[in-house]
Design a protein around this motif. Structure first.
Motif, PDB file in Angstrom:
ATOM      1  N   LEU A 121      39.235  33.256  30.776  1.00 58.39           N
ATOM      2  CA  LEU A 121      40.681  33.351  31.041  1.00 58.39           C
ATOM      3  C   LEU A 121      41.172  34.779  30.936  1.00 58.39           C
ATOM      4  O   LEU A 121      41.970  35.266  31.728  1.00 58.39           O
ATOM      5  CB  LEU A 121      41.423  32.448  30.064  1.00 58.39           C
ATOM      6  CG  LEU A 121      42.946  32.334  30.270  1.00 58.39           C
ATOM      7  CD1 LEU A 121      43.255  31.799  31.671  1.00 58.39           C
ATOM      8  CD2 LEU A 121      43.552  31.428  29.222  1.00 58.39           C
ATOM      9  N   ARG A 122      40.668  35.497  29.898  1.00 55.31           N
ATOM     10  CA  ARG A 122      41.097  36.883  29.753  1.00 55.31           C
ATOM     11  C   ARG A 122      40.664  37.703  30.973  1.00 55.31           C
ATOM     12  O   ARG A 122      41.385  38.580  31.454  1.00 55.31           O
ATOM     13  CB  ARG A 122      40.497  37.486  28.464  1.00 55.31           C
ATOM     14  CG  ARG A 122      41.236  37.046  27.196  1.00 55.31           C
ATOM     15  CD  ARG A 122      40.842  37.920  26.035  1.00 55.31           C
ATOM     16  NE  ARG A 122      39.434  37.844  25.739  1.00 55.31           N
ATOM     17  CZ  ARG A 122      38.842  36.950  24.904  1.00 55.31           C
ATOM     18  NH1 ARG A 122      39.612  36.076  24.311  1.00 55.31           N
ATOM     19  NH2 ARG A 122      37.537  36.973  24.678  1.00 55.31           N
ATOM     20  N   ARG A 123      39.429  37.370  31.411  1.00 53.57           N
ATOM     21  CA  ARG A 123      38.967  38.094  32.597  1.00 53.57           C
ATOM     22  C   ARG A 123      39.820  37.757  33.810  1.00 53.57           C
ATOM     23  O   ARG A 123      40.201  38.637  34.563  1.00 53.57           O
ATOM     24  CB  ARG A 123      37.484  37.730  32.831  1.00 53.57           C
ATOM     25  CG  ARG A 123      36.778  38.678  33.782  1.00 53.57           C
ATOM     26  CD  ARG A 123      35.271  38.519  33.764  1.00 53.57           C
ATOM     27  NE  ARG A 123      34.862  37.154  33.859  1.00 53.57           N
ATOM     28  CZ  ARG A 123      34.233  36.482  32.889  1.00 53.57           C
ATOM     29  NH1 ARG A 123      33.960  37.082  31.733  1.00 53.57           N
ATOM     30  NH2 ARG A 123      33.866  35.194  33.029  1.00 53.57           N
ATOM     31  N   GLU A 124      40.128  36.490  33.916  1.00 57.32           N
ATOM     32  CA  GLU A 124      40.946  36.063  35.070  1.00 57.32           C
ATOM     33  C   GLU A 124      42.347  36.623  34.957  1.00 57.32           C
ATOM     34  O   GLU A 124      42.924  37.111  35.926  1.00 57.32           O
ATOM     35  CB  GLU A 124      40.971  34.538  35.114  1.00 57.32           C
ATOM     36  CG  GLU A 124      41.579  33.962  36.405  1.00 57.32           C
ATOM     37  CD  GLU A 124      40.656  34.201  37.599  1.00 57.32           C
ATOM     38  OE1 GLU A 124      41.200  34.277  38.735  1.00 57.32           O
ATOM     39  OE2 GLU A 124      39.433  34.360  37.420  1.00 57.32           O
ATOM     40  N   VAL A 125      42.849  36.538  33.742  1.00 58.42           N
ATOM     41  CA  VAL A 125      44.215  37.047  33.542  1.00 58.42           C
ATOM     42  C   VAL A 125      44.287  38.548  33.826  1.00 58.42           C
ATOM     43  O   VAL A 125      45.230  39.071  34.409  1.00 58.42           O
ATOM     44  CB  VAL A 125      44.703  36.746  32.111  1.00 58.42           C
ATOM     45  CG1 VAL A 125      45.992  37.510  31.799  1.00 58.42           C
ATOM     46  CG2 VAL A 125      44.929  35.263  31.948  1.00 58.42           C
ATOM     47  N   LYS A 126      43.260  39.244  33.363  1.00 58.37           N
ATOM     48  CA  LYS A 126      43.233  40.678  33.592  1.00 58.37           C
ATOM     49  C   LYS A 126      43.229  40.980  35.072  1.00 58.37           C
ATOM     50  O   LYS A 126      43.971  41.875  35.531  1.00 58.37           O
ATOM     51  CB  LYS A 126      41.994  41.278  32.920  1.00 58.37           C
ATOM     52  CG  LYS A 126      41.887  42.789  33.089  1.00 58.37           C
ATOM     53  CD  LYS A 126      40.669  43.305  32.381  1.00 58.37           C
ATOM     54  CE  LYS A 126      40.548  44.814  32.544  1.00 58.37           C
ATOM     55  NZ  LYS A 126      39.335  45.353  31.875  1.00 58.37           N
ATOM     56  N   LEU A 127      42.390  40.197  35.806  1.00 57.94           N
ATOM     57  CA  LEU A 127      42.337  40.418  37.254  1.00 57.94           C
ATOM     58  C   LEU A 127      43.712  40.114  37.878  1.00 57.94           C
ATOM     59  O   LEU A 127      44.227  40.885  38.690  1.00 57.94           O
ATOM     60  CB  LEU A 127      41.249  39.571  37.893  1.00 57.94           C
ATOM     61  CG  LEU A 127      39.821  39.970  37.539  1.00 57.94           C
ATOM     62  CD1 LEU A 127      38.825  38.942  38.106  1.00 57.94           C
ATOM     63  CD2 LEU A 127      39.506  41.346  38.052  1.00 57.94           C
ATOM     64  N   HIS A 128      44.253  38.969  37.431  1.00 61.21           N
ATOM     65  CA  HIS A 128      45.565  38.595  37.991  1.00 61.21           C
ATOM     66  C   HIS A 128      46.638  39.599  37.591  1.00 61.21           C
ATOM     67  O   HIS A 128      47.516  39.956  38.384  1.00 61.21           O
ATOM     68  CB  HIS A 128      45.961  37.188  37.513  1.00 61.21           C
ATOM     69  CG  HIS A 128      45.326  36.093  38.324  1.00 61.21           C
ATOM     70  ND1 HIS A 128      45.701  35.762  39.607  1.00 61.21           N
ATOM     71  CD2 HIS A 128      44.280  35.242  38.007  1.00 61.21           C
ATOM     72  CE1 HIS A 128      44.953  34.772  40.074  1.00 61.21           C
ATOM     73  NE2 HIS A 128      44.050  34.428  39.110  1.00 61.21           N
ATOM     74  N   THR A 129      46.512  40.103  36.341  1.00 61.29           N
ATOM     75  CA  THR A 129      47.512  41.077  35.879  1.00 61.29           C
ATOM     76  C   THR A 129      47.424  42.367  36.673  1.00 61.29           C
ATOM     77  O   THR A 129      48.434  42.975  37.057  1.00 61.29           O
ATOM     78  CB  THR A 129      47.323  41.373  34.396  1.00 61.29           C
ATOM     79  OG1 THR A 129      47.457  40.146  33.667  1.00 61.29           O
ATOM     80  CG2 THR A 129      48.365  42.369  33.882  1.00 61.29           C
TER      81      THR A 129
END
Length: 883
Positions: free
Chosen positions: A72-80
């Motif tokens: 999720l952090r990786r995904e969130v970072k990408l999305h962020t």
């Protein structure tokens, strides 16, 4: 149990939970949303899957949290990161859009401000209908209609000036149809009803090959249009003035070439405008001798910008086409315009005027000759009349000084009075002739106005007394002692006014008054007034009063005589002194003549001051006449004298009994009992008595008792003489010495002076010889006689005379020649014999002629005894006595 943990058994619920966990990353939500709501029908039958699920969850949750959180952090970072990039791009886009919108707003505001600020109407209209789709706010200010009305269909067509509508519509329609931009001028009707000229600048907009819109600017050119019309009218008027001018108008450029030529120039010079345009002016208009001068003057002006004849009227010679030369009047003015110089010449034929000037010059010469003949005639008449008049008046005067009975004295006095009246007429005519010829000039010298006024009164006192009139003189105490003016002319003015008053007054009085109206440091506004109780003058007749040869009543001419010149001469003399003369009068109540003029105050005059020698004196004034009493009292009080008045002799006697007076001033006409004897009887010793008697009073003074300090003064009394008499009395009272009063006869001092003069009279007329010799002998002179200039030269060569009286016109050698010869003999000797001209010539210039010839003074005939005495005293006291 293995079967419980199969994927199939975990399949749906776990997959959903994991999906939810992956999507939300929240294990609490997973329990609440996915596990708890599951229904359990058979707790035991279905327990295994649930337990497996629970165990899986117990194991999976921590592991899942870790795995899921990492993913999720990786995904969130990408999305962020993607979201941040997107947001940055969006913000950049927004800022760009805001900047663009701001620029658009600013540009729109500038455009709107520009449209609103320009002094014209910005508009847009449909090309087919000419209906406005937009107009700027200036439209309302220019034509008064609100902007909303401009958008109404047909507004432009309806508000065109009726006279311009067809032309404007046609022009705009044709240009629009062709797609051509155009501009034109027409009038629009203002809301207030008047028309305004506008200029419309139209741009045609074409889209897809079709005309779609019209855009333009409407400018207010009303003032410009009207100015152009005024300019055209002015140009037309100027052209009309030039073409209809009475003078020839010619214009040339700086090269001297003709550029304009009006019809009068065509008529004057015989050349048409077409023939002379571009031709050199000097070749067309000027005779040969004047062309070079013209060229030189033109070149000089172009080089220096100066020429003395420009903008001035000058006389020139001009030439007609046929070669005829004529005199012309020329005025040339340079015109500078746009760096160019042109010249406008106005030319007028003055042949008729020159001829008239020649005729006028001849007429003037004839008039001058006639005037000269007139002057010569007047001089001759004056000489011829004055010569016998000298004999008449001289002998009458001498006769009156001899013992005569009453009848003889009356006859002699009548002869003398008639001669003096005739002499006054002669003097009036001569004075008027001088005034008309503009040859009468003033001779200002220092003089005492008091003396001048009193001399006039003394001269006329006999006439007033003969008619039973009281003649009074009132001198204001503040009148400056010495002024600068023509004393002789001032005396003449007073003589005319006072003599006129005496002539037209049957009973009562004549009162002469001299006063100072205003006074500055160096001048005084003097007023002379002559009041009388005579017949008076109506308001209508006053306008005729100062006209020459005019007497208001024809019967007055027969009754009183005269030429009617006296008052006319008086007015002109007053005006010559920059003064004014006026009259106040009522029928039957008398008249007052007023004269005012400003005279310089002589530097030695000083302000009148009280006499300290008589201050604090006590004087009794016995005088029954109100005016005379007031006049005398004013002068006495001015000097600080304590004054008491009495009207009758008895009042005076009573006053003397109560108080001691230093002097009594006694008017001999104060009562019926006019004898001073009663006054003398009550006066103490050493008291002063001043008798005021008419100037011709002849009563003896034996009745005056001894021991009285007596002074006798003639009326009208001079204020200075009165003050001097009181001064002598006070001095005698204080010192105990006699006062030595003088009586009004021939001055003792003058007689003693004259006794020492040896006089030569040069006169050819036997009667005048007798008159002059007798007059000089009465004044104590030793007189010798010479009958002409040659005999005078012989006698002066042998005898040294103190004084010569020289007649000017004599046979063999006249007085001018004799004087010149005597002066020639005296050159280098240090001698100078006083010579006084005695001549019947009394015209302007005669006195100057005598002085220029070397004479020292001038007497006109008939000889006046006072003037003769004056000259004797002056010669005796001056350095002119023969030496």
């Amino acid at each position: 149990m293995r079967s419980i943990f199969t994927a199939k058994s975990l399949g749906q619920p776990l997959a959903g939970a994991l999906s939810a966990l992956k999507e939300n990353g929240n294990s609490e939500w997973l329990l609440e949303a996915q596990l708890l709501p599951l229904p359990i029908a058979d707790p035991w039958q279905d327990l295994a899957p649930y337990l497996v699920t629970i165990i899986a969850l117990v194991v999976a949750i921590p592991l899942g949290d870790w795995f899921w959180n990492r993913a999720l952090r990786r995904e969130v970072k990408l999305h962020t990161e993607r979201l941040a990039l997107t947001l940055a791009e969006k913000q950049k886009e927004i800022k760009q859009r805001e900047h663009t919108e701001r620029q658009l707003r600013e540009t729109s505001a500038r455009h709107e401000s520009l449209v609103n600020s320009v002094d014209c109407i910005v508009w847009e209209a449909d090309a087919a209908t000419f209906n406005f789709t937009y107009v700027s706010p200036r439209a309302e200010r220019m034509l008064g209609y609100p902007v909303g009305e401009w958008h109404k269909p047909g507004f432009w067509l309806d508000h065109l000036h009726p006279e311009d509508r067809a032309t404007a519509v046609k022009l705009s329609s044709e240009a629009t149809r062709k797609g051509e931009n155009h501009n034109f001028e027409y009038r629009m009707v203002h809301k207030e009803g008047h028309s305004i000229w506008v200029r419309d600048l139209v741009t045609v907009l074409v889209e897809n090959g079709q005309v779609s819109k019209l855009r333009g600017l409407i400018l207010d050119v009303d003032q410009l249009k009207r100015a152009e019309e005024a300019l055209r009218e002015s140009e037309l008027l100027t052209r009309l003035v030039i073409d209809t001018a009475l003078d020839a108008v010619v214009q040339m450029d700086e090269r001297g070439l003709i550029i304009d030529w009006n019809p009068q120039a065509e008529s004057l010079f015989g050349w048409t405008r077409r023939e002379v345009e571009g031709k050199r002016l000097s070749l067309i208009l000027l005779p040969d001798p004047f062309r070079r001068t013209h060229h030189d003057r033109l070149a000089h002006y172009l080089a220096t910008g100066q020429d003395p004849i420009l903008n001035h009227l000058i006389d020139v010679h001009a030439r007609h086409r046929n070669g005829h030369e004529f005199p012309a009047e020329l005025a040339i003015s340079p015109v500078h315009h746009k760096g160019q110089i042109s010249f406008t010449a106005f030319i007028r034929d003055i042949s008729v005027r020159k001829q008239s000037e020649l005729q006028l010059a001849e007429a003037r010469d004839q008039a001058l000759r006639a005037s000269q003949l007139k002057s010569e005639f007047l001089a001759t008449m004056s000489h011829e009349i004055r010569t016998p008049m000298n004999g008449v008046l001289g002998m009458a005067g001498l006769l009156l000084q001899t013992p005569l009975n009453a009848e003889q004295r009356e006859y002699a006095q009548t002869v003398k009075n008639s001669g003096e009246a005739l002499l006054n007429i002669i003097n009036d005519i001569l004075d008027f002739s001088k005034i008309e010829a503009g040859k009468l000039e003033l001779e200002p010298e220092p003089f005492e106005l008091e003396s001048a006024v009193c001399e006039v009164a003394e001269l006329l006192a006999g006439q007033a007394a003969a008619k039973g009139l009281q003649l009074h003189v009132e001198i204001a105490p503040n009148l400056p002692r010495r002024l600068v003016g023509d004393a002789g002319r001032i005396r003449q003015i007073l003589l005319n006014l006072t003599g006129n008053a005496i002539k037209f007054t049957e009973e009562g009085h004549v009162h002469i008054e001299a006063s100072c109206v205003l006074q500055s440091d160096d001048s005084a506004l003097v007023r002379l007034a002559v009041h009388d109780s005579g017949i008076g003058i109506s308001e209508h007749d006053r306008s005729l009063l100062f006209q020459k040869f005019t007497q208001l009543d024809a019967s007055a001419t027969r009754r009183f005589g005269g030429t009617g010149l006296g008052l006319a001469i008086t007015r002109q003399l007053v005006e010559l002194m920059n003064g004014v003369v006026a009259i106040e009068s009522q029928i039957g109540k008398g008249s007052t003549f007023l004269v005012e003029f400003r005279l310089p105050i002589h530097t030695s005059s000083g302000q009148p001051e009280p006499n300290p020698a008589i201050a604090q004196s006590r004087v009794l004034l016995l005088c029954a006449h109100q005016i005379r009493q007031r006049t005398l009292a004013n002068h006495l009080r001015f000097h600080g004298i304590g004054l008491q008045t009495a009207v009758t002799v008895q009042e005076a006697i009573d006053a003397i009994a109560k108080e001691d007076f230093h002097a009594v001033l006694c008017d001999l006409d104060s009562s019926n009992d006019s004898s001073p004897g009663r006054i003398v009887k009550v006066l103490p010793a050493n008291a002063g008595l001043i008798l005021l008697a008419p100037i011709h009073e002849t009563r003896p003074a034996e009745e005056i008792a001894k021991g009285i300090l007596l002074e006798r003064l003639s009326r009208p009394v001079r204020p200075s003489a009165l003050v001097n008499a009181l001064g002598r009395i006070r001095e005698a009272q204080l010192t105990g010495k006699p006062n030595g009063a003088a009586h009004p006869a021939i001055s003792q001092a003058a007689t003693q002076l004259a006794n020492r003069l040896h006089v030569l009279l040069v006169e050819d007329n036997a009667i005048n010889q007798r008159v002059a010799i007798r007059a000089l002998e009465k004044l104590g002179c030793l007189v010798d006689l010479a009958v002409d200039g040659l005999e005078a030269l012989d006698m002066t060569g042998r005898i040294q005379y103190d004084l010569l009286f020289m007649d000017c016109h004599m046979p063999r050698m006249d007085g001018y020649q004799a004087t010149a010869e005597i002066r020639k003999r005296e050159e280098g000797t240090g001698r100078h014999t006083p010579i006084v001209a005695v001549t019947a010539n009394a015209m302007k210039g005669d006195r100057e002629k005598c002085l220029l010839a070397g004479m020292d003074d001038y007497l006109s005939k008939p000889i006046d005894m006072q003037n003769l005495r004056r000259i004797l005293v002056q010669i005796q006291d001056s350095d002119l006595r023969a030496s």
